[in-house]
Design a protein around this motif. Structure first.
Motif, PDB file in Angstrom:
ATOM      1  N   ASP A 122       1.105  -1.311  -0.365  1.00 12.36           N
ATOM      2  CA  ASP A 122       0.104   0.084   0.325  1.00 12.36           C
ATOM      3  C   ASP A 122       1.046   1.276  -0.158  1.00 12.36           C
ATOM      4  N   ARG A 123       1.971   1.079  -0.335  1.00  8.00           N
ATOM      5  CA  ARG A 123       2.866   2.400  -0.466  1.00  8.00           C
ATOM      6  C   ARG A 123       3.756   1.867  -1.705  1.00  8.00           C
ATOM      7  N   PRO A 124       4.376   3.113  -2.174  1.00  7.92           N
ATOM      8  CA  PRO A 124       5.189   2.791  -3.546  1.00  7.92           C
ATOM      9  C   PRO A 124       6.482   2.140  -3.386  1.00  7.92           C
ATOM     10  N   LYS A 125       7.504   1.676  -4.237  1.00  6.34           N
ATOM     11  CA  LYS A 125       8.487   1.877  -4.172  1.00  6.34           C
ATOM     12  C   LYS A 125       8.865   3.383  -4.567  1.00  6.34           C
ATOM     13  N   GLU A 157      -0.748  17.303  -4.788  1.00  2.72           N
ATOM     14  CA  GLU A 157      -1.467  16.099  -3.573  1.00  2.72           C
ATOM     15  C   GLU A 157      -1.759  14.930  -3.782  1.00  2.72           C
ATOM     16  N   PRO A 158      -1.601  13.855  -3.273  1.00  3.26           N
ATOM     17  CA  PRO A 158      -1.080  14.253  -1.975  1.00  3.26           C
ATOM     18  C   PRO A 158      -0.100  14.136  -1.024  1.00  3.26           C
ATOM     19  N   CYS A 159       0.675  14.072  -2.529  1.00  2.00           N
ATOM     20  CA  CYS A 159       2.499  14.029  -1.754  1.00  2.00           C
ATOM     21  C   CYS A 159       2.837  15.226  -1.707  1.00  2.00           C
ATOM     22  N   ARG A 160       2.532  16.279  -2.328  1.00  2.00           N
ATOM     23  CA  ARG A 160       2.824  17.595  -1.222  1.00  2.00           C
ATOM     24  C   ARG A 160       2.963  18.077  -0.245  1.00  2.00           C
ATOM     25  N   SER A 161       1.328  17.981   0.408  1.00  2.00           N
ATOM     26  CA  SER A 161       1.967  17.679   2.405  1.00  2.00           C
ATOM     27  C   SER A 161       1.592  15.930   3.247  1.00  2.00           C
ATOM     28  N   CYS A 162       2.162  15.214   2.036  1.00  2.00           N
ATOM     29  CA  CYS A 162       2.561  13.863   2.816  1.00  2.00           C
ATOM     30  C   CYS A 162       3.615  13.731   3.658  1.00  2.00           C
ATOM     31  N   ASP A 163       3.989  12.650   4.733  1.00  2.00           N
ATOM     32  CA  ASP A 163       4.845  13.617   5.787  1.00  2.00           C
ATOM     33  C   ASP A 163       6.006  12.416   5.059  1.00  2.00           C
ATOM     34  N   GLU A 164       5.409  11.109   4.350  1.00  2.00           N
ATOM     35  CA  GLU A 164       6.093  10.150   4.066  1.00  2.00           C
ATOM     36  C   GLU A 164       7.294  10.366   2.822  1.00  2.00           C
ATOM     37  N   LYS A 165       6.681  12.167   2.314  1.00  3.35           N
ATOM     38  CA  LYS A 165       7.435  11.547   1.055  1.00  3.35           C
ATOM     39  C   LYS A 165       8.592  11.608   0.899  1.00  3.35           C
ATOM     40  N   GLU A 166       9.782  12.204   2.050  1.00  3.25           N
ATOM     41  CA  GLU A 166      11.192  11.438   1.423  1.00  3.25           C
ATOM     42  C   GLU A 166      11.510   9.999   1.598  1.00  3.25           C
ATOM     43  N   LYS A 167      10.269   9.591   2.492  1.00  2.00           N
ATOM     44  CA  LYS A 167      10.896   8.194   1.943  1.00  2.00           C
ATOM     45  C   LYS A 167      11.107   7.342   0.535  1.00  2.00           C
ATOM     46  N   ASP A 168       9.025   7.840   0.225  1.00  2.00           N
ATOM     47  CA  ASP A 168       9.296   7.128  -0.984  1.00  2.00           C
ATOM     48  C   ASP A 168       9.097   8.944  -2.444  1.00  2.00           C
ATOM     49  N   PHE A 169       9.378   9.749  -2.394  1.00  2.00           N
ATOM     50  CA  PHE A 169       9.425  10.815  -2.777  1.00  2.00           C
ATOM     51  C   PHE A 169       8.461  10.255  -3.783  1.00  2.00           C
ATOM     52  N   GLY A 170       6.931  10.155  -3.948  1.00  2.00           N
ATOM     53  CA  GLY A 170       6.086   9.962  -4.480  1.00  2.00           C
ATOM     54  C   GLY A 170       5.903   8.852  -5.368  1.00  2.00           C
ATOM     55  N   GLY A 171       6.854   7.942  -4.729  1.00  5.08           N
ATOM     56  CA  GLY A 171       7.268   6.564  -6.212  1.00  5.08           C
ATOM     57  C   GLY A 171       7.079   6.819  -7.165  1.00  5.08           C
ATOM     58  N   CYS A 172       7.066   5.635  -8.016  1.00  4.27           N
ATOM     59  CA  CYS A 172       7.101   5.597  -9.720  1.00  4.27           C
ATOM     60  C   CYS A 172       6.962   6.526 -10.161  1.00  4.27           C
ATOM     61  N   ASN A 198       0.803  12.531 -11.494  1.00  2.00           N
ATOM     62  CA  ASN A 198       0.233  11.833  -9.935  1.00  2.00           C
ATOM     63  C   ASN A 198       1.436  11.125  -9.277  1.00  2.00           C
ATOM     64  N   ALA A 199       0.361  11.249  -7.706  1.00  6.56           N
ATOM     65  CA  ALA A 199       1.541   9.676  -6.786  1.00  6.56           C
ATOM     66  C   ALA A 199       1.163   8.926  -7.969  1.00  6.56           C
ATOM     67  N   ASP A 200       1.734   7.714  -7.212  1.00  2.53           N
ATOM     68  CA  ASP A 200       2.409   6.796  -7.289  1.00  2.53           C
ATOM     69  C   ASP A 200       0.953   5.647  -7.227  1.00  2.53           C
ATOM     70  N   VAL A 223      -0.009   2.799  -6.567  1.00  5.12           N
ATOM     71  CA  VAL A 223       0.247   1.760  -5.620  1.00  5.12           C
ATOM     72  C   VAL A 223       0.152   2.569  -4.487  1.00  5.12           C
ATOM     73  N   CYS A 224      -0.013   3.834  -3.887  1.00  2.00           N
ATOM     74  CA  CYS A 224       0.210   4.476  -2.759  1.00  2.00           C
ATOM     75  C   CYS A 224      -1.452   3.857  -2.815  1.00  2.00           C
ATOM     76  N   SER A 225      -1.812   4.066  -1.331  1.00  3.17           N
ATOM     77  CA  SER A 225      -2.939   4.008  -0.802  1.00  3.17           C
ATOM     78  C   SER A 225      -4.051   5.168  -0.948  1.00  3.17           C
ATOM     79  N   LYS A 226      -3.068   5.921  -0.614  1.00  3.82           N
ATOM     80  CA  LYS A 226      -3.415   7.774  -0.324  1.00  3.82           C
ATOM     81  C   LYS A 226      -3.797   8.381  -1.578  1.00  3.82           C
ATOM     82  N   SER A 227      -3.863   7.774  -3.025  1.00 13.66           N
ATOM     83  CA  SER A 227      -4.023   8.038  -4.294  1.00 13.66           C
ATOM     84  C   SER A 227      -4.818   8.023  -5.288  1.00 13.66           C
TER      85      SER A 227
HETATM   86  S1  SF4 Z   1       3.450   8.134  -2.873  1.00 15.85           S
HETATM   87 FE1  SF4 Z   1       1.807   7.921  -1.182  1.00 15.85          FE
HETATM   88  S2  SF4 Z   1       3.056   7.791   0.559  1.00 15.85           S
HETATM   89 FE2  SF4 Z   1       4.674   8.752  -0.793  1.00 15.85          FE
HETATM   90  S3  SF4 Z   1       4.908  11.023  -0.753  1.00 15.85           S
HETATM   91 FE3  SF4 Z   1       2.330  10.360  -1.836  1.00 15.85          FE
HETATM   92  S4  SF4 Z   1       1.208  10.261  -1.113  1.00 15.85           S
HETATM   93 FE4  SF4 Z   1       3.186  10.023   0.418  1.00 15.85          FE
END
Ligand code: SF4
Ligand code: SF4
Lengths: 384, 90
Positions: free
Chosen positions: A237-240, A302-317, A330-332, A334-338
């Motif tokens: 539920d989170r992208p690589k 959004e939702p990546c811009r204000s997401c606190d996980e953006k340092e972790k996956d950079f919005g995915g692929c 767009n957010a990848d 795969v992310c359940s927030k997308s």
């Molecule tokens: S892909 Fe999902 S977890 Fe990653 S930054 Fe965007 S909203 Fe956040």
């Protein structure tokens, strides 16, 4: 160039040299572009040597020779030697097909550090079917040769619905062959794999069962064989994290000399991926539009811009976002927030329906004949 | 896995320890892998050449850094290194 420079540009550390799109095999999950026949010109030996030298000077130290099948390049040994002189750690990523004892000895002598061999399945029948070429016996022999020459032996098996039921046998085969590392790579759905997704995507039940078998085996052989398990992101539920961060670590050079921030970047609109024929590696890495495109997070919506996980996956692929939602910003999904996350469930449902259907359509094998069907007519390119 | 104080410690032949000019640091290289080292880890690993055991490595580093309490840190790091396969004991 694109975006503001509120980030430090780190040096490239990995260079992936895709020497050629030629390949004697036809794997239906190949990550090469569908229209690879359109990019069939190859840069020269001298060009490759310059690319290796320039990237090394900037900090690249891990080097992968891949393709297609890199063994089809007659200058492979020469390039390996050049890489060795520059102080690279060089990896050959090969199907093993066409690797003779003499060739391995030459590569070893030239300073190649490691050979990764891929096998399609644990039985000859399925291996040869998936590879589209009789190659199972050769691959096993090559694995022994590699081991005998004292190389760490890395075996890679790409996992999908056609071979996932063989998980126990695949693990045993790897142990028998004396693999030091086994990479169980669940198919990533790009290129040919994306075109064949309905036929390759396993069901959740199949995936869970295979994973628990692999994890148990991992415990059993932990001192002998290291197992890397590449998770299929469709069941997460989170992208690589995209390439460890766009333009931070990886530099791919395609056979025709186009520099790519990730191997599918050529498909993204408006990136203008630069050619090594026109620019130095330093210009490409630091100044090109393509490598700056998704650096930092100014590009995010959004939702990546204000997401606190953006340092972790950079919005995915971004390639996955583009392929599955039509918008690379767009957010990848795969992310359940997308908001487009439903496309993943739709893909899973569609694959399941295909598996249950009476007359499942056939796999599309990766070969020039099929590739030509994907080459867009010229007028599209003019508009694009 | 823990370090046997009686055995010599040697850097693994499957890995390579290398100075990187562009990054100004040592790295460990192995099949499709790269670990960037800080200064103290690199100092320790450079002494793992198969001619010293734990106490000899500690003694040598304590002398270089004029310190006397490095044993725990060095032992902890070497245990991680052993677990990752970067070093072996002979
Ligand atoms: S892909 Fe999902 S977890 Fe990653 S930054 Fe965007 S909203 Fe956040
Ligand atoms: S995945 Fe298969 S077809 Fe694609 S390059 Fe590798 S061996 Fe060739």
């Amino acid at each position: 160039m694109a975006g503001s420079n509120n980030f430090n540009i780190t040096p490239p550390r990995w260079l992936l040299a895709e020497l050629t799109y030629k390949c004697p095999l036809q794997c239906p999950y190949c990550s090469n572009p569908l229209d690879y026949t359109k990019h069939s010109t190859e840069i020269s030996t001298e060009d490759w040597k310059r690319v290796l030298s320039e990237a090394r000077k900037m900090g690249a130290v891990q080097l992968g020779f891949s393709g297609g099948e890199p063994l089809t390049r007659p200058d492979l040994v020469e390039l390996v030697l050049h890489a060795q002189q520059l102080g690279y750690y060089s990896n050959l990523i090969t199907s093993g097909y066409g690797l003779t004892e003499e060739k391995i000895a030459q590569l070893k002598h030239a300073g190649l550090d490691h050979i990764q061999i891929s096998i399609q399945a644990s039985t000859q029948e399925l291996n040869d079917y998936l590879a589209g070429t009789k190659s199972y016996e050769t691959k096993k022999q090559v694995a022994h040769l590699v081991k005998n020459l004292g190389y760490p032996m890395v075996l890679c098996v790409v996992i999908h619905r056609e071979n996932i039921h063989q998980m126990p046998q695949i693990l045993e085969m790897a142990e028998e062959l004396g693999a030091d590392y086994l990479e169980l790579a669940n198919t990533q759905y790009y290129g040919w794999a994306h075109a064949n997704r309905d036929l390759l995507l396993p069901t959740k039940e199949q995936f869970d069962e295979a994973e628990s078998i692999a994890q148990a085996y991992k415990e059993k052989v932990k001192d002998k064989m290291k197992i890397y398990y590449v998770i299929p992101d469709y069941y997460e539920d989170r992208p690589k994290a995209c390439m460890n961060g766009w333009g931070t670590t990886f530099l791919t050079i395609a056979p025709d000399g186009i520099a790519l921030p990730c191997h599918s970047a050529r498909d993204l609109p408006g990136l203008d991926c630069p050619s090594v024929n026109k620019y130095s590696i330093e210009e490409i890495w630091k100044e090109s539009k393509a490598f700056n495109f998704f650096r930092g997070d100014d590009w995010m919506k959004e939702p990546c811009r204000s997401c606190d996980e953006k340092e972790k996956d950079f919005g995915g692929c971004h390639c996955q976002a583009y392929m599955l939602t039509g918008d690379m910003y767009n957010a990848d999904p795969v992310c359940s927030k997308s908001p487009e996350h439903h496309v993943i469930q739709e893909a899973l449902d569609s694959a399941k329906a295909s598996a249950l259907s009476e007359n499942e359509k056939p796999l599309i094998f990766r070969n020039s004949k099929n590739s030509k069907l994907y080459v867009k007519p010229e007028k599209d390119n003019l508009n694009g | 896995m823990s370090i046997d104080p009686n055995l010599l410690i040697k850097f693994s032949p499957m890995h390579r320890l290398q100075w990187e000019e562009a990054q100004q640091k040592y790295v460990i290289l192995y099949p499709e892998g790269l670990v960037e080292l800080n200064e103290s880890s690199a100092e320790i690993l450079q002494l793992c050449d198969g001619s010293r055991n734990l106490n000899q490595i500690v003694a040598e580093l304590e002398e270089i850094f004029s310190a006397s309490d490095l044993k725990d840190d060095i032992n902890n790091f070497l245990e991680v290194a052993l677990k990752n396969g970067w070093i072996e004991q002979l």
